[in-house]
Enzyme design. Structure first.
Site, PDB file in Angstrom:
ATOM      1  N   LYS A 164      67.120  46.968  48.479  1.00 18.33           N
ATOM      2  CA  LYS A 164      66.500  47.607  47.325  1.00 18.33           C
ATOM      3  C   LYS A 164      66.698  46.709  46.105  1.00 18.33           C
ATOM      4  CE  LYS A 164      65.346  51.535  49.370  1.00 18.33           C
ATOM      5  NZ  LYS A 164      63.967  52.043  49.462  1.00 18.33           N
ATOM      6  N   ASP A 189      62.508  45.912  48.460  1.00 17.13           N
ATOM      7  CA  ASP A 189      61.778  47.150  48.172  1.00 17.13           C
ATOM      8  C   ASP A 189      62.068  47.579  46.741  1.00 17.13           C
ATOM      9  OD1 ASP A 189      60.497  49.583  48.163  1.00 17.13           O
ATOM     10  OD2 ASP A 189      61.787  50.531  49.654  1.00 17.13           O
ATOM     11  N   GLU A 214      58.028  45.197  48.787  1.00 15.78           N
ATOM     12  CA  GLU A 214      57.455  46.508  49.061  1.00 15.78           C
ATOM     13  C   GLU A 214      57.297  47.308  47.774  1.00 15.78           C
ATOM     14  OE1 GLU A 214      58.296  50.381  51.959  1.00 15.78           O
ATOM     15  OE2 GLU A 214      59.751  48.741  51.846  1.00 15.78           O
ATOM     16  N   ASP A 239      53.616  51.094  50.238  1.00 14.13           N
ATOM     17  CA  ASP A 239      54.277  52.252  50.840  1.00 14.13           C
ATOM     18  C   ASP A 239      53.725  53.510  50.178  1.00 14.13           C
ATOM     19  OD1 ASP A 239      56.004  54.297  51.586  1.00 14.13           O
ATOM     20  OD2 ASP A 239      57.842  53.239  51.122  1.00 14.13           O
ATOM     21  N   LYS A 263      54.497  55.540  57.291  1.00 12.64           N
ATOM     22  CA  LYS A 263      55.490  56.589  57.525  1.00 12.64           C
ATOM     23  C   LYS A 263      54.735  57.859  57.906  1.00 12.64           C
ATOM     24  CE  LYS A 263      58.857  54.881  54.133  1.00 12.64           C
ATOM     25  NZ  LYS A 263      59.486  55.142  52.814  1.00 12.64           N
TER      26      LYS A 263
END
Length: 371
Positions: A164, A189, A214, A239, A263
């Site tokens: 992250k 991300d 991301e 995402d 997802k």
């Protein structure tokens, strides 16, 4: 034919082994709604609602999902006949959004469907692999802690590390990790924590050979992602921006990304996830399967989905022990030499351990054909 006779919602509260921090939220307690659906022939299917307690990831929360399931979705599904799980989202299409609530319900029907067919969920979805590569996420923490964590996961065999990042913890962080691990497959991300004005900062990350960045910008900034991707050598992965096959189509046509994270929970379930997979395959867009700090129910589902041919990048599919002292399924999800085996057992391929689950159940709601 599947006719749902009874649905039970189990309210769960589980503590992560340690706090998990991203650019927006720090998570310690994780709440779930576990869906148990039983059809008129006595076959049981399991699903999981993976929304978070607050609306930091999407606008949905466990509370809003409970409301939609109790007042709209479950009454629409109980007592209704379905030939195929793809008919479940069709039956709920008149209700806008609330994709995570829909996904949890639909996945239970997929489990029943595969069990009645006598095939694994992976086979029912069209999967082609018998194992999938495992990836893992490292949350924001002091640098030394992150380095130790990455080293530990590397020794466990994880094939891809995601970290992250956020403004102020980005370029120097990536530089330090790359210095320590020069060849490890690494991605970052941002959870929508940057703006287009940060383009020069994000371009600095091009020097560190990341697999992707991301979701650097806001979920609705699909045009700005297009502009950003034009200026970056590093691939952008979307995402939160991709909630449907139409979102994916627009992103592909605009050139807003080079990779898409699928997802099932975020896009409304496995049926929509399959549509996105097929669209990306048609357009030679790479995809991988993301995770949401889930129990083994969703992990087993994600493993089955990731067995499809276009999932060419290791996903956020880690072992149960990554987050939990004990999972609620048996067998729990484990990695072996960097891979997770795709179950060949009918349905999800895991069984819910009721004795373990009861430890974490705070409430139950039961719905039947007769109220």
């Amino acid at each position: 034919m599947i006719e749902i006779e009874k649905i039970t919602l189990y309210h769960l509260s589980m503590n992560l082994k340690k706090p998990f921090k991203n650019s927006i939220e720090t998570l310690q307690e994780r709440k779930f709604l576990i869906v148990e659906a039983i059809d008129t022939s006595g076959v049981t299917g399991w699903g999981e609602v993976s929304a978070f307690s607050s609306p930091w990831y999407t606008e949905e929360t466990i509370g809003t999902c409970l409301h939609m399931l109790k007042d709209f979705f479950i009454p629409n599904v109980v007592g209704r006949e379905f030939n195929h799980p793809s008919e479940v989202p069709d039956s709920l299409a008149r209700y806008k959004g609330n994709r995570m609530a829909k996904a949890g319900l639909e996945s239970a029907v997929w489990d029943i469907y595969a069990k009645k067919k006598g095939v694994s969920l992976a086979e029912a979805l069209g999967g082609t692999r018998d194992k999938v590569p495992a990836g893992v996420v490292v949350g924001l923490a002091p640098l030394d802690d992150m380095l130790k964590e990455i080293e530990s996961y590397q020794k466990e065999g994880y094939q891809r590390i995601k970290i992250k990042i956020q403004p102020g913890q980005d370029v120097e962080l990536v530089k330090a990790i790359r210095s320590r691990f020069p060849t490890i497959p690494l991605m970052a991300d941002a959870n929508s924590s940057y703006e287009l004005k940060d383009i020069s900062r994000l371009k600095e990350l091009d020097d560190y050979h990341l697999m992707m960045i991301e979701q650097p910008l806001q979920a609705d900034d699909i045009v700005d992602h297009r502009h950003l991707q034009k200026h970056l050598k590093t691939a952008i992965c979307l995402d939160e921006s991709i909630c449907s096959v139409d979102d994916a189509r627009r992103a592909i046509e605009l050139g807003s990304c080079k990779i898409i994270n699928i997802k099932p929970s975020r896009v409304g379930g496995l049926t929509e996830a399959l549509k996105i997979h097929d669209l990306c395959k048609e357009h030679h867009m790479q995809v991988w399967c993301g995770g949401m700090l889930e129990t083994g129910i969703s992990r087993a589902q994600n493993v089955a989905l990731a067995s499809l041919p276009q999932f060419t990048i290791p996903g956020d599919i880690s072992s149960s022990s990554r987050y939990w002292d004990e999972d609620i399924v048996t067998p729990d999800i484990r990695i072996d030499n960097g891979f997770i085996s795709v179950s060949k057992q009918p349905g999800l391929g895991v069984e819910v351990n009721q004795d373990i689950m009861r430890k974490y159940v705070t409430k139950m709601d039961v719905f039947t054909q007769h109220g």
